[in-house]
Design an enzyme around this catalytic site. Structure first.
Site, PDB file in Angstrom:
ATOM      1  N   HIS A 137       0.866  -0.982  -0.123  1.00 30.14           N
ATOM      2  CA  HIS A 137       0.105  -0.016   0.029  1.00 30.14           C
ATOM      3  C   HIS A 137       0.958   1.216   0.068  1.00 30.14           C
ATOM      4  O   HIS A 137       1.615   1.276   0.756  1.00 30.14           O
ATOM      5  CB  HIS A 137      -0.739  -0.150   1.223  1.00 30.14           C
ATOM      6  CG  HIS A 137      -2.026  -0.904   1.233  1.00 30.14           C
ATOM      7  ND1 HIS A 137      -3.136  -0.732   0.385  1.00 30.14           N
ATOM      8  CD2 HIS A 137      -2.278  -2.271   1.720  1.00 30.14           C
ATOM      9  CE1 HIS A 137      -4.048  -1.929   0.193  1.00 30.14           C
ATOM     10  NE2 HIS A 137      -3.404  -2.443   1.271  1.00 30.14           N
ATOM     11  N   LYS A 158      -0.863  10.760   1.832  1.00 33.91           N
ATOM     12  CA  LYS A 158      -0.095  10.078   0.543  1.00 33.91           C
ATOM     13  C   LYS A 158      -0.562  10.624  -0.668  1.00 33.91           C
ATOM     14  O   LYS A 158       0.269  11.115  -1.741  1.00 33.91           O
ATOM     15  CB  LYS A 158      -0.096   8.471   0.812  1.00 33.91           C
ATOM     16  CG  LYS A 158       0.538   8.102   2.089  1.00 33.91           C
ATOM     17  CD  LYS A 158       0.861   6.482   1.948  1.00 33.91           C
ATOM     18  CE  LYS A 158      -0.883   6.044   1.872  1.00 33.91           C
ATOM     19  NZ  LYS A 158      -1.426   6.076   3.121  1.00 33.91           N
ATOM     20  N   ASP A 176      -2.107   3.797  -4.325  1.00 26.53           N
ATOM     21  CA  ASP A 176      -3.175   3.015  -3.453  1.00 26.53           C
ATOM     22  C   ASP A 176      -2.196   1.622  -3.362  1.00 26.53           C
ATOM     23  O   ASP A 176      -1.920   1.239  -2.055  1.00 26.53           O
ATOM     24  CB  ASP A 176      -4.433   2.859  -3.680  1.00 26.53           C
ATOM     25  CG  ASP A 176      -5.178   2.017  -2.529  1.00 26.53           C
ATOM     26  OD1 ASP A 176      -4.978   2.268  -1.508  1.00 26.53           O
ATOM     27  OD2 ASP A 176      -6.249   1.224  -2.891  1.00 26.53           O
ATOM     28  N   ARG A 243      17.980  15.646  12.644  1.00 29.59           N
ATOM     29  CA  ARG A 243      18.071  17.115  12.020  1.00 29.59           C
ATOM     30  C   ARG A 243      19.220  17.257  11.050  1.00 29.59           C
ATOM     31  O   ARG A 243      19.281  18.451  10.313  1.00 29.59           O
ATOM     32  CB  ARG A 243      18.029  18.126  13.034  1.00 29.59           C
ATOM     33  CG  ARG A 243      16.647  17.624  14.023  1.00 29.59           C
ATOM     34  CD  ARG A 243      16.687  18.704  15.157  1.00 29.59           C
ATOM     35  NE  ARG A 243      16.657  20.095  14.652  1.00 29.59           N
ATOM     36  CZ  ARG A 243      16.301  21.015  15.414  1.00 29.59           C
ATOM     37  NH1 ARG A 243      16.305  21.110  16.685  1.00 29.59           N
ATOM     38  NH2 ARG A 243      16.126  22.489  14.842  1.00 29.59           N
TER      39      ARG A 243
END
Length: 319
Positions: A137, A158, A176, A243
């Site tokens: 998916h 998404k 999908d 980061r």
């Protein structure tokens, strides 16, 4: 026999000249076999499940056998359940060979390609057909030439992210449900599960949209190598996110390691731009330039220079 699309059929240039009723014979292995040993009468090991490829050498030996009336090896070869025989170089086998092959339901095919060309193209086609496959998916898009699989929980955004990328000129491969095949052991090729509905997208509140009709054929691709996985997740304040980018994460799909980037989602973050930057950064890495490591080395070098020029004691030090 083989489920080939039009492009693959044209590339192989095959035509059947005998054994049409055997065209449904199953092909269960991706390897090819040159039947020279079998024609010479060696039957201790017969790779009968493979496609049998006859080149100029096999054809010349075949003619010699038929001229001498030595049919035994040919007849015995056709007692095995051969999927098919292919003659390269546009060679048409003799009528006697076709007559011997007819009772066995073995299709006899001819192609204009050379043996080497046919072998390369057949191996490519068969590798795609028999490649291990998994359905995941997510949304597969091509961004600046990089295949990115966008994954994450349902409702994280998404499809909306992919739609914005398409609007910015990038291309959709599948939405999908993405079918991924491992080709040649190290290349992950993604495509839509169903070609007829592969370039449709579901946008909550809007419904199903046709990307091809809305943005044109330049906005889609049939397949693309998966070169990066981007995991979208809800922002978690208790989680420490990288980061600097010096920590390289990877995920495994069909035993192939793929770079993984975890992107926290919250209001105000422009995820499509982040994905564009990630794609360009990945291309730089493949070219040998790692921005985060370069920055880290520059900082360490600057700290070393500052340390070298620092005084050993301060004037106001007292003893």
């Amino acid at each position: 026999m083989l489920k080939l699309d039009l492009k693959e059929r044209d590339s192989l240039d095959l035509r059947c000249i005998a054994g049409h009723h055997g065209l449904a014979n199953p092909i269960t292995i991706s390897d090819l076999n040159r039947p020279g040993l079998v024609l010479s009468g060696f039957f201790d090991f017969v790779a009968y499940r493979r496609i049998q490829l006859f080149g100029r050498g096999e054809h010349a030996y075949l003619l010699a056998l038929l001229e001498q009336g030595r049919y035994g090896a040919i007849e015995k070869m056709f007692t095995f359940d051969l999927p098919c025989c292919i003659f390269s170089h546009g060679i048409t086998p003799p009528e006697k060979f076709l007559h011997l092959a007819e009772p066995s339901s073995c299709p006899i095919l001819v192609t204009r390609l050379t043996s080497s060309e046919l072998s390369l193209r057949l191996m490519r086609v068969l590798s795609n057909i028999f490649a291990p496959t998994i359905a995941l998916h997510g949304v597969l898009v091509e961004v600046y030439g990089v295949g990115i699989l966008i994954s994450g929980d349902s409702g994280v955004g998404k499809s909306e992210t992919a739609l914005e990328l398409i609007e910015r000129g990038h291309r959709l491969v599948a939405d999908d449900l993405v079918e991924i095949s491992c080709v040649n052991g190290n290349s992950l090729i993604g495509r839509g599960v169903h070609k007829s509905i592969g370039h449709h997208m579901e946008i909550r509140g809007l419904g199903i949209i046709n990307i091809t009709q809305l943005y044109g054929v330049g906005s889609i691709r049939e397949r693309k190598e998966v070169q990066m996985v981007v995991q979208l997740e809800e922002w978690n304040s208790s989680k420490a996110y990288d980061r600097l980018g010096t920590q390289e994460l990877n995920t495994t799909i069909l035993d192939v390691s793929v770079p993984l980037i975890e992107i926290p989602v919250r209001p105000g973050r422009n995820i499509p731009i982040i994905l564009e930057t990630a794609a360009m950064n990945e291309r730089l890495k493949r070219m040998g330039y790692f921005s985060a490591k370069e920055f880290n080395q520059s900082v360490l070098k600057l700290m070393e220079q500052n340390a070298a020029h620092a005084p050993y004691y301060r004037p106001d030090d007292t003893y």
